[in-house]
Design an enzyme around this catalytic site. Structure first.
Site: not given
Ligand code: PLP
Length: 408
Positions: A99, A121, A388
């Site tokens: 993010k 949010e 992610s």
């Molecule tokens: C917020 C988040 C997601 C989900 O958000 P996407 O917009 O679908 O990427 C996935 N993995 C992590 C670690 C997150 O913090």
């Protein structure tokens, strides 16, 4: 999928109105539309501005720590006995997830536009932490709206945001989770869209946000494409990413859309099962509709009201999804599948105990499907997973809820 030229071009949308085929667009009050038009114009200008590009590149490298490495998960691959599994390590970014990539972009944009405050949010708290970090760095105030359930579940991230100087505003309506937090942040934004910028946390919302957030995230796939080729001499056979709003998935997928031999899988949370309210598998079980100012697949009742959603991963339980994903589903370019709570928690422990990496529960959904796919695809094939985020934020919750089952 028939690969006509127009279909390839379609994937590079949006058009001027922010439409990805029939999805996307902007469904907001007129007063807000004026502001969105301004954001769009400012963004179009800065994305070609050499100073902005250099500034963002510098922060990506020296602040976030990009490029994030690709790691070959040898132990997990051998244990699985199928395709080789590689991980794009977005969990190693400063603040612990992908993010920060779009938060830095949005914060620099807000600063350029003369805004005083960033608002947003957050679900799992990762977007809130990343935005609070970016706000502090560029010298802006920051208000984060968060459901009360998530505040309890993701306590360490709440503390982080406060330490970073942000205000965390509890949301006690509805199911007290992500969708309600978006509603509350949206209302606060409409009250004062002049001094504030709503830095949306994924590739959702009205135009230009789905495009802008995707553009800031696409560095993930651009790096991965080069790195993977350097490591293996080829492109990956398969890409896997979890899909909440869809930003980490778009970040990885965008650089590979034209590579027709690269198969892509978006993994949605099937939670406790496929009954209404037990999952957040929007593309799998939803229908086109409008929510939070844009059109996309949506989990909704007969009246078009969003259904309650649930997932063990706070960052995935949203009843909508980025509009470009809806188009990619209809085009058949990306296959959307699901992983349940239990499958994700299993994968969470598996990766921790094979390769020494504790994934975020969100990312563990992608891992769960990747292991399944590795068995199906077989030896000699490759899978690149977007890891992610890291799981530090989840350890207390996992200990309390699942600890006994895993010998803790
Ligand atoms: C917020 C988040 C997601 C989900 O958000 P996407 O917009 O679908 O990427 C996935 N993995 C992590 C670690 C997150 O913090």
């Amino acid at each position: 999928m028939t690969e006509t030229r127009t279909e390839l071009e379609k994937m590079e949308l949006p058009d001027k109105e922010g439409r990805f085929g029939e999805y996307g667009g902007s469904y907001v009050p007129e007063q807000l539309q004026t502001i969105l038009d301004e954001i769009c114009q400012s963004y179009e200008a800065i994305k070609k501005d050499e100073t902005f590009i250099a500034e963002l590149r510098d922060l990506n490298k020296h602040f976030t720590g990009r490029p994030s490495p690709i790691f070959y998960a040898k132990n997990l691959s051998e244990k699985t006995g199928g395709a080789d599994i590689y991980l794009k390590r977005e969990d190693l970014n400063h603040t612990g997830a992908h993010k920060i990539n779009h938060c830095l972009g949005e914060a620099l944009l807000a600063k350029r536009m003369g805004k005083k405050k960033l608002i947003a949010e957050t679900g799992a708290g990762q977007h809130g932490v990343a935005l609070a970090t970016a706000a502090t760095l560029v010298g802006l105030e920051c208000d984060i709206y968060m459901g009360e359930i998530d505040i309890i579940k993701e306590h360490p991230n709440v503390v982080r945001m406060k330490i970073l100087g942000a205000r965390v505003i509890p949301v006690d309506r509805g199911t007290k989770t992500l969708k309600d937090a978006v509603d509350a942040a949206f209302e606060a934004y409409v009250k004062d869209p002049v001094t504030q910028l709503y830095a949306i946390g994924s590739v959702v919302g009205p135009h230009p946000f789905p495009m802008m957030v995707r553009d800031f995230q696409q560095i993930v796939g651009q790096e991965a494409r080069e790195q993977f080729r350097e490591m293996t001499g080829k492109l990956p056979d398969n890409l896997v990413a979890c899909v909440g709003g869809g930003s980490n998935a778009m970040g990885l997928f965008t650089a590979f859309l034209k590579d027709k031999d690269v198969a892509m899988f978006g993994v949605e949370p099937s939670g406790r099962g496929f009954k209404d309210g037990d999952h957040a598998a929007t593309l799998t079980l939803g229908k086109p509709g409008v929510l939070h100012g844009f059109s996309s697949y949506l989990l909704q009742d007969e009246k078009g009201e969003p259904l309650p959603v649930y997932s063990v991963a706070s960052g995935l339980d949203y009843p909508g999804v980025g509009p470009q994903h809806s188009l990619l589903k209809d085009l058949g370019r990306v296959t959307y599948v699901t992983a349940s709570d239990i499958e994700a928690i299993d994968a969470f422990f598996e990766l921790s105990r094979t390769d020494g990496i504790i994934p975020a529960i969100e990312s563990a959904h992608a891992m769960a499907y990747a292991v399944k796919l590795a068995k199906e695809a077989g030896k000699g094939k490759t899978i690149l997973v977007n890891l992610s985020g890291r799981g530090d934020k989840d350890i207390d919750f996992v200990l309390e809820t699942y600890g006994k089952d895993y010998g803790l």
